[in-house]
Design a protein around this motif. Structure first.
Motif, PDB file in Angstrom:
ATOM      1  N   TYR A   1       5.588   3.664   0.648  1.00 27.31           N
ATOM      2  CA  TYR A   1       5.015   2.347   0.388  1.00 27.31           C
ATOM      3  C   TYR A   1       5.371   1.400   1.517  1.00 27.31           C
ATOM      4  O   TYR A   1       6.514   1.364   1.973  1.00 27.31           O
ATOM      5  N   LEU A   2       4.402   0.624   1.935  1.00 28.65           N
ATOM      6  CA  LEU A   2       4.590  -0.398   2.958  1.00 28.65           C
ATOM      7  C   LEU A   2       4.176  -1.730   2.331  1.00 28.65           C
ATOM      8  O   LEU A   2       3.033  -1.870   1.867  1.00 28.65           O
ATOM      9  N   ALA A   3       5.103  -2.683   2.300  1.00 27.70           N
ATOM     10  CA  ALA A   3       4.833  -3.985   1.688  1.00 27.70           C
ATOM     11  C   ALA A   3       4.863  -5.069   2.756  1.00 27.70           C
ATOM     12  O   ALA A   3       5.749  -5.086   3.616  1.00 27.70           O
TER      13      ALA A   3
ATOM     14  N   THR B   1      -2.681   8.938 -13.950  1.00 31.31           N
ATOM     15  CA  THR B   1      -4.039   8.823 -13.429  1.00 31.31           C
ATOM     16  C   THR B   1      -4.231   7.726 -12.397  1.00 31.31           C
ATOM     17  O   THR B   1      -4.762   7.979 -11.328  1.00 31.31           O
ATOM     18  N   LEU B   2      -3.856   6.509 -12.669  1.00 27.72           N
ATOM     19  CA  LEU B   2      -4.103   5.412 -11.723  1.00 27.72           C
ATOM     20  C   LEU B   2      -2.879   5.030 -10.900  1.00 27.72           C
ATOM     21  O   LEU B   2      -2.851   3.988 -10.251  1.00 27.72           O
ATOM     22  N   SER B   3      -1.876   5.868 -10.904  1.00 25.13           N
ATOM     23  CA  SER B   3      -0.675   5.606 -10.118  1.00 25.13           C
ATOM     24  C   SER B   3      -0.981   5.752  -8.635  1.00 25.13           C
ATOM     25  O   SER B   3      -1.747   6.617  -8.223  1.00 25.13           O
ATOM     26  N   THR B   4      -0.345   4.945  -7.827  1.00 26.82           N
ATOM     27  CA  THR B   4      -0.522   5.064  -6.381  1.00 26.82           C
ATOM     28  C   THR B   4       0.157   6.306  -5.828  1.00 26.82           C
ATOM     29  O   THR B   4      -0.080   6.688  -4.688  1.00 26.82           O
ATOM     30  N   SER B   5       0.988   6.966  -6.631  1.00 32.61           N
ATOM     31  CA  SER B   5       1.611   8.233  -6.225  1.00 32.61           C
ATOM     32  C   SER B   5       0.996   9.426  -6.959  1.00 32.61           C
ATOM     33  O   SER B   5       1.550  10.520  -6.929  1.00 32.61           O
TER      34      SER B   5
ATOM     35  N   HIS C   1      -1.265  -1.319  -4.258  1.00 35.55           N
ATOM     36  CA  HIS C   1      -0.506  -1.557  -5.486  1.00 35.55           C
ATOM     37  C   HIS C   1      -1.388  -2.483  -6.316  1.00 35.55           C
ATOM     38  O   HIS C   1      -1.728  -3.580  -5.884  1.00 35.55           O
ATOM     39  N   TRP C   2      -1.768  -2.042  -7.498  1.00 33.78           N
ATOM     40  CA  TRP C   2      -2.746  -2.784  -8.307  1.00 33.78           C
ATOM     41  C   TRP C   2      -2.235  -4.133  -8.782  1.00 33.78           C
ATOM     42  O   TRP C   2      -3.028  -5.016  -9.102  1.00 33.78           O
ATOM     43  N   GLY C   3      -0.919  -4.341  -8.821  1.00 39.46           N
ATOM     44  CA  GLY C   3      -0.365  -5.602  -9.301  1.00 39.46           C
ATOM     45  C   GLY C   3      -0.073  -6.600  -8.196  1.00 39.46           C
ATOM     46  O   GLY C   3       0.479  -7.662  -8.460  1.00 39.46           O
ATOM     47  N   LYS C   4      -0.431  -6.251  -6.963  1.00 35.90           N
ATOM     48  CA  LYS C   4      -0.183  -7.152  -5.834  1.00 35.90           C
ATOM     49  C   LYS C   4      -1.505  -7.448  -5.140  1.00 35.90           C
ATOM     50  O   LYS C   4      -2.535  -6.880  -5.470  1.00 35.90           O
TER      51      LYS C   4
ATOM     52  N   TYR D   1       0.841  -1.198   0.000  1.00 33.72           N
ATOM     53  CA  TYR D   1       0.000   0.000   0.000  1.00 33.72           C
ATOM     54  C   TYR D   1       0.874   1.246   0.000  1.00 33.72           C
ATOM     55  O   TYR D   1       1.943   1.255   0.618  1.00 33.72           O
ATOM     56  N   ALA D   2       0.392   2.277  -0.679  1.00 37.17           N
ATOM     57  CA  ALA D   2       1.040   3.587  -0.659  1.00 37.17           C
ATOM     58  C   ALA D   2       0.192   4.513   0.202  1.00 37.17           C
ATOM     59  O   ALA D   2      -1.033   4.555   0.068  1.00 37.17           O
TER      60      ALA D   2
END
Length: 134
Positions: free
Chosen positions: A78-80, A67-71, A108-111, A27-28
């Motif tokens: 970011y915390l993973a 547009t859809l970037s987490t930043s 993060h859309w890919g995780k 998550y960002a």
């Protein structure tokens, strides 16, 4: 490790061996509340019975205008979060997600994450001409 320099296509340069298989959620959050968010996640973990064997990975990025970037529109921290591939991740990831939503967390859309298609625009700036999800 000695200094080295090389160049190639990104999938060859930005790789490292993965000897441990895992599931990951990232998550960002806005950078200015990132440490507070990390403290809240730590509080949630400490109050639980979860046995976490992976460290929390932390990275940061500057704001961008994608547009859809987490930043998008903000500097982000970011915390993973990770669990072994065969471990049940559901309770841990859900508990962490709940804590991070209070800090305007963006997955993060890919995780892995639990938002699915229900709240795809959560936390993102409005896009002109695109209605906000209900």
């Amino acid at each position: 490790m000695s200094e080295r320099s090389y160049s190639d296509v990104s999938h060859r340069v930005f790789t490292s061996p993965r000897r441990v298989r895992f599931k990951e959620m990232e998550y960002a959050v806005p950078r200015e509340v990132g440490l507070e968010a990390l403290r809240e996640v730590r509080r949630v973990i400490d109050a639980s019975s979860w046995r976490i064997g992976f460290p929390i990975e932390i990275r940061s990025t500057p704001a961008d205008d994608i547009t859809l970037s987490t930043s998008s529109g903000r500097d982000s921290l970011y915390l993973a979060f990770h669990v072994p591939a065969k471990a049940d991740h559901a309770t841990y990831f859900a508990g962490v997600e709940e804590a991070l939503r209070g800090f305007d967390g963006r997955p993060h859309w890919g995780k892995m994450h639990t938002l699915g298609g229900r709240r795809p625009g959560q936390g993102l700036p409005p896009v002109r001409g695109v209605p906000r999800p209900a």
